[in-house]
Design an enzyme around this catalytic site. Sequence first.
Site, PDB file in Angstrom:
ATOM      1  CE  LYS A 103       7.028  -1.427  -5.429  1.00  0.00           C
ATOM      2  NZ  LYS A 103       6.778  -1.912  -4.074  1.00  0.00           N
ATOM      3  NE  ARG A 135       0.818  21.355   1.543  1.00  0.00           N
ATOM      4  CZ  ARG A 135      -0.420  21.381   2.049  1.00  0.00           C
ATOM      5  NH1 ARG A 135      -1.146  22.473   1.962  1.00  0.00           N
ATOM      6  NH2 ARG A 135      -0.912  20.309   2.652  1.00  0.00           N
ATOM      7  CG  HIS A 182      -4.922  19.261  -0.746  1.00  0.00           C
ATOM      8  ND1 HIS A 182      -4.570  20.440  -0.127  1.00  0.00           N
ATOM      9  CD2 HIS A 182      -4.839  18.291   0.194  1.00  0.00           C
ATOM     10  CE1 HIS A 182      -4.282  20.189   1.142  1.00  0.00           C
ATOM     11  NE2 HIS A 182      -4.427  18.897   1.358  1.00  0.00           N
ATOM     12  NE  ARG A 225       4.815  -3.430  -9.053  1.00  0.00           N
ATOM     13  CZ  ARG A 225       5.395  -4.232  -8.167  1.00  0.00           C
ATOM     14  NH1 ARG A 225       4.727  -5.258  -7.675  1.00  0.00           N
ATOM     15  NH2 ARG A 225       6.627  -4.020  -7.760  1.00  0.00           N
ATOM     16  CE1 TYR A 275       6.536   2.119  -3.248  1.00  0.00           C
ATOM     17  CE2 TYR A 275       8.659   1.036  -3.362  1.00  0.00           C
ATOM     18  CZ  TYR A 275       7.399   1.131  -2.824  1.00  0.00           C
ATOM     19  OH  TYR A 275       7.001   0.231  -1.870  1.00  0.00           O
ATOM     20  CG  LEU A 317       2.363  -4.109  -5.097  1.00  0.00           C
ATOM     21  CD1 LEU A 317       1.870  -2.802  -5.706  1.00  0.00           C
ATOM     22  CD2 LEU A 317       3.801  -3.959  -4.637  1.00  0.00           C
ATOM     23  CD  GLU A 351       0.082  -5.893   0.155  1.00  0.00           C
ATOM     24  OE1 GLU A 351       0.830  -6.410  -0.692  1.00  0.00           O
ATOM     25  OE2 GLU A 351      -0.493  -4.794  -0.023  1.00  0.00           O
TER      26      GLU A 351
HETATM   27  N1  PDD Z   1       8.004  -3.821  -1.642  1.00  0.00           N
HETATM   28  N2  PDD Z   1       3.365  -5.777  -1.070  1.00  0.00           N
HETATM   29  C1  PDD Z   1       3.869  -4.591  -0.696  1.00  0.00           C
HETATM   30  C2  PDD Z   1       3.051  -3.694   0.166  1.00  0.00           C
HETATM   31  C3  PDD Z   1       5.164  -4.218  -1.114  1.00  0.00           C
HETATM   32  O1  PDD Z   1       5.666  -3.016  -0.736  1.00  0.00           O
HETATM   33  C4  PDD Z   1       5.920  -5.112  -1.907  1.00  0.00           C
HETATM   34  C5  PDD Z   1       7.303  -4.770  -2.389  1.00  0.00           C
HETATM   35  C6  PDD Z   1       5.344  -6.342  -2.269  1.00  0.00           C
HETATM   36  C7  PDD Z   1       6.061  -7.333  -3.143  1.00  0.00           C
HETATM   37  O2  PDD Z   1       6.150  -6.874  -4.481  1.00  0.00           O
HETATM   38  P1  PDD Z   1       7.381  -7.294  -5.403  1.00  0.00           P
HETATM   39  O3  PDD Z   1       7.406  -8.771  -5.398  1.00  0.00           O
HETATM   40  O4  PDD Z   1       7.031  -6.740  -6.729  1.00  0.00           O
HETATM   41  O5  PDD Z   1       8.626  -6.709  -4.806  1.00  0.00           O
HETATM   42  C8  PDD Z   1       4.053  -6.630  -1.837  1.00  0.00           C
HETATM   43  C9  PDD Z   1       9.294  -3.336  -2.078  1.00  0.00           C
HETATM   44  C10 PDD Z   1      10.325  -4.414  -2.144  1.00  0.00           C
HETATM   45  C11 PDD Z   1       9.691  -2.160  -1.208  1.00  0.00           C
HETATM   46  O6  PDD Z   1       8.805  -1.374  -0.892  1.00  0.00           O
HETATM   47  O7  PDD Z   1      10.877  -2.000  -0.869  1.00  0.00           O
END
Ligand code: PDD
Length: 288
Positions: free
Chosen positions: A147, A100, A102, A52, A33, A205, A180
């Site tokens: 992501k 379904r 895996h 990304r 996403y 991320l 993070e």
């Molecule tokens: N999240 N780290 C994680 C685990 C994240 O889920 C996000 C962003 C970031 C920051 O990435 P960016 O600057 O590209 O938004 C770092 C989004 C906002 C979300 O899951 O809603």
Amino acid sequence: MARYAYVNGRYVPHDEGTVHIEDRGYQFADGVYEVIPIIDDRMVDAAPHLDRLDRSLSEMNIAAPLSRKVLELVMRELIERNGVSEGLIYMQVTRGVAPRDHKFPKGVRPSIVMTTKKVDFLSQKKLSDGVKVITIPDIRWERCDIKTISLLPNCMAKTQAFEAGAYEAWQVDGDGNVTEGASSNAWIVTADGKLLTRPATHDILRGVTRQSLLRIAAEEGLSFEERPFSVEEAKTAREAFVSSATSFVTPVVQIDDTVIGNGGPGILSGRLQGWYLDYCAGLNTKER
Ligand code: PDD
């Protein structure tokens, strides 16, 4: 005003958007996403977000559902239909629908869903007042650079933070270093004024906001370094903040029970926030 979602080629009323019960996103969290902020009628950093998305798709071996050109057209159309001038666009791509099993199925068409949300970002108190974060062990997998919609540990972390009266949970690796937040990148400013954030390896991320902030820091001649920092270092830091598409630069004023700096948003965090919000609004005097 009606609110629409884009679901596999159709614009449908938001409440009526549905996906198949055997969509692999639903059954296995087999998808990726992006979240892109919208400020002053403009998407912020759309290109690096879509880059990304491409990378996440290719790391997961999921085909791109639409060409970049069509994707951008759909994004603009949805924002227009929903009349979003401040808020976000969310898009999710899953491997698609298959019985379904895996292992990854072959020849499946990926599913794509896009929604928008109006958010009054700039008047949020967290930007001016700062937030509290807690620290917790990082229990996630070793590909946090992708992501993926598989966000259960992040949801657990965020819930724990919420229950502790905090905005975010800083996850901590086996060496005692902060990786993070549950949905944001972590930053500190050291006692000698250096900006620190963890290098974007597979442990975190590679935040698009993070990348823009590093660029701005370089352009403004700030001293910065990408290296891991410990919880102890964070607690004795002069300043701390988080960055993401929905938190921009949000100052951190408390980590667990430790007050950071003088307990208010730091000076450098405030300046970075200002520069970044100008950048979001396309107001920057410098060429970026
Ligand atoms: N999240 N780290 C994680 C685990 C994240 O889920 C996000 C962003 C970031 C920051 O990435 P960016 O600057 O590209 O938004 C770092 C989004 C906002 C979300 O899951 O809603």
